[in-house]
Enzyme design. Sequence first.
Site, PDB file in Angstrom:
ATOM      1  N   ARG A  72       0.833  -1.210   0.000  1.00  0.00           N
ATOM      2  CA  ARG A  72       0.000   0.000   0.000  1.00  0.00           C
ATOM      3  C   ARG A  72       0.866   1.258   0.000  1.00  0.00           C
ATOM      4  O   ARG A  72       0.453   2.326  -0.448  1.00  0.00           O
ATOM      5  CB  ARG A  72      -0.970   0.005   1.194  1.00  0.00           C
ATOM      6  CG  ARG A  72      -1.783   1.286   1.295  1.00  0.00           C
ATOM      7  CD  ARG A  72      -3.105   1.129   2.015  1.00  0.00           C
ATOM      8  NE  ARG A  72      -3.001   0.418   3.264  1.00  0.00           N
ATOM      9  CZ  ARG A  72      -2.403   0.885   4.365  1.00  0.00           C
ATOM     10  NH1 ARG A  72      -1.852   2.070   4.366  1.00  0.00           N
ATOM     11  NH2 ARG A  72      -2.357   0.165   5.463  1.00  0.00           N
ATOM     12  N   TYR A 125     -14.087  16.675 -15.036  1.00  0.00           N
ATOM     13  CA  TYR A 125     -14.605  15.308 -14.990  1.00  0.00           C
ATOM     14  C   TYR A 125     -15.643  15.207 -13.856  1.00  0.00           C
ATOM     15  O   TYR A 125     -15.414  15.739 -12.754  1.00  0.00           O
ATOM     16  CB  TYR A 125     -13.437  14.329 -14.781  1.00  0.00           C
ATOM     17  CG  TYR A 125     -13.922  12.944 -14.502  1.00  0.00           C
ATOM     18  CD1 TYR A 125     -14.668  12.252 -15.455  1.00  0.00           C
ATOM     19  CD2 TYR A 125     -13.683  12.331 -13.286  1.00  0.00           C
ATOM     20  CE1 TYR A 125     -15.154  10.988 -15.197  1.00  0.00           C
ATOM     21  CE2 TYR A 125     -14.158  11.059 -13.021  1.00  0.00           C
ATOM     22  CZ  TYR A 125     -14.894  10.401 -13.983  1.00  0.00           C
ATOM     23  OH  TYR A 125     -15.383   9.152 -13.724  1.00  0.00           O
ATOM     24  N   ASP A 197      -5.296  18.567 -14.344  1.00  0.00           N
ATOM     25  CA  ASP A 197      -5.587  17.201 -14.783  1.00  0.00           C
ATOM     26  C   ASP A 197      -5.278  17.150 -16.277  1.00  0.00           C
ATOM     27  O   ASP A 197      -5.981  17.752 -17.089  1.00  0.00           O
ATOM     28  CB  ASP A 197      -7.069  16.899 -14.497  1.00  0.00           C
ATOM     29  CG  ASP A 197      -7.457  15.475 -14.885  1.00  0.00           C
ATOM     30  OD1 ASP A 197      -6.804  14.892 -15.768  1.00  0.00           O
ATOM     31  OD2 ASP A 197      -8.434  14.963 -14.300  1.00  0.00           O
ATOM     32  N   LYS A 222      -6.689   6.053 -18.911  1.00  0.00           N
ATOM     33  CA  LYS A 222      -7.009   6.520 -20.263  1.00  0.00           C
ATOM     34  C   LYS A 222      -5.794   6.328 -21.177  1.00  0.00           C
ATOM     35  O   LYS A 222      -5.384   5.208 -21.395  1.00  0.00           O
ATOM     36  CB  LYS A 222      -7.486   7.970 -20.177  1.00  0.00           C
ATOM     37  CG  LYS A 222      -8.608   8.180 -19.156  1.00  0.00           C
ATOM     38  CD  LYS A 222      -9.830   7.373 -19.510  1.00  0.00           C
ATOM     39  CE  LYS A 222     -11.035   7.501 -18.637  1.00  0.00           C
ATOM     40  NZ  LYS A 222     -10.910   7.752 -17.241  1.00  0.00           N
TER      41      LYS A 222
HETATM   42  C1  LIG Z   1     -10.247  14.004 -17.099  1.00  0.00           C
HETATM   43  C2  LIG Z   1     -10.472  12.854 -16.170  1.00  0.00           C
HETATM   44  N1  LIG Z   1      -9.897  12.869 -14.953  1.00  0.00           N
HETATM   45  C3  LIG Z   1     -10.070  11.850 -14.078  1.00  0.00           C
HETATM   46  C4  LIG Z   1     -10.857  10.771 -14.394  1.00  0.00           C
HETATM   47  C5  LIG Z   1     -11.043   9.668 -13.382  1.00  0.00           C
HETATM   48  O1  LIG Z   1     -10.191   8.631 -13.690  1.00  0.00           O
HETATM   49  P1  LIG Z   1     -10.449   7.096 -13.219  1.00  0.00           P
HETATM   50  O2  LIG Z   1     -11.665   6.640 -13.950  1.00  0.00           O
HETATM   51  O3  LIG Z   1      -9.185   6.425 -13.619  1.00  0.00           O
HETATM   52  O4  LIG Z   1     -10.658   7.147 -11.744  1.00  0.00           O
HETATM   53  C6  LIG Z   1     -11.458  10.706 -15.646  1.00  0.00           C
HETATM   54  C7  LIG Z   1     -12.289   9.526 -16.001  1.00  0.00           C
HETATM   55  O5  LIG Z   1     -12.991   9.516 -16.996  1.00  0.00           O
HETATM   56  C8  LIG Z   1     -11.258  11.768 -16.567  1.00  0.00           C
HETATM   57  O6  LIG Z   1     -11.825  11.759 -17.784  1.00  0.00           O
END
Ligand SMILES: Cc1ncc(COP(=O)(O)O)c(C=O)c1O
Length: 413
Positions: A72, A125, A197, A222
């Site tokens: 962890r 998101y 992000d 992604k």
């Molecule tokens: C821009 C963005 N940030 C964060 C996330 C969250 O990622 P995860 O699904 O790996 O938790 C997503 C998921 O679609 C996303 O599109």
Amino acid sequence: MSAPETTPRKRGGSFDPLPEWAGVATRLVHGTRRPELNSGAVVGPIYQTSTFHFPAAHTESAERGGVYLYTRLENPTFEGPAETIRQLEGGEEARLFSSGMGAITATILSLVRSGDEVVALQDLYGGTIDLLSDLLPKFGVRVRFLSAAEAREPEAVVRKGTRLVWLESPTNPTLSVVDLHRWADVADDRGALLAVDNTFATPINQNPLALGADLVVHSATKYLAGHSDVLAGAVVGPEALLRRIDAKGYLGASPDPFAAFLLGRSLKTLSLRVARQNESGRRVADALARHPAVRRVFYPGRNSPEEEEIARRQMRARGGVLSLSLRAGPDAVDPFLRHLRFVHVASSLGSVESLASVPALTSHRHLTTAELAERGIDGSMVRLSLGIEEPADLVRDVTEALDALGPSPTAPL
Ligand SMILES: Cc1ncc(COP(=O)(O)O)c(C=O)c1O
């Protein structure tokens, strides 16, 4: 039974250094070779273990970071992919997490405290919006979401006392581009941290740290992992900030060693995949812009001349995600999606296969019609994430699905 006497292993045995002149694609393949840990294997092992031996006598050195303790907290399998992502983003340190949301949650909860203010785009998101709007207020953190107009005026919205600014660029699903350099200057001036992000752009197309951001986060699920078979997240930034995020190891958002291995495997092809996805993004956006069944195309830089100028300054290429709205309205969405042969209907993005989703029904379904309209989203919008298929096949597939809708009178607004 007492732990066997062993010499404590050093954490993070060094990676074979590469010459300065090695480019990104070379670094992705060769940047994390570590023969002393790998018994000479060309592909490093998966340390599929939850815990590590260490002799009782070495407890103190373990606490000081001399040995691996518990997965962890750390595991050698995490270090290769973390190092690759660190190099790609140009940061001091990088950490892996169990998902993008794991990375985002650990980052935000580590950096804010009761009484602080967080400023964030309203175009984020959905999971990040939920975290900011549901959880943080319970702990006395104020969150201010910015409209698209406010996002263009950072000087007017970041105050002394703002602790954290949270941005995505390009945004989801309207692919708007935010001036990261300008936001970084303002955040710095007001004593706030700027986190970006960078999931949609990928480090191949954009490096927020080089533009002045303090931290970069990724949903590595992604593009970085890129095959729709792994959940993972990453954070990159200065050691001092990452140590604060590490200290929250008890949040438990650590990756599984096998997921980290798959991420490391996938990163080797990142630049090839993204180059293809960039090409398909551009070609499909051009084809959509010419098609009479399409009311509007959303693609980085195409929303306005100002955004084009920002995108040209901060992005190397525009990526493989775009959105379109259908002139015939929401009723045309289902026939359009059904006609696609190579674009599967699924949420997520950045994978080798092309995916389509309807933001009003998936990522943004929690918003009211008015909130959707404020963001330029409606039921006729489809988001496409282009994979690594032949670009010409994707252009043909999307064009034929639009042709099949027939002549489309504009839907009443
Ligand atoms: C821009 C963005 N940030 C964060 C996330 C969250 O990622 P995860 O699904 O790996 O938790 C997503 C998921 O679609 C996303 O599109």
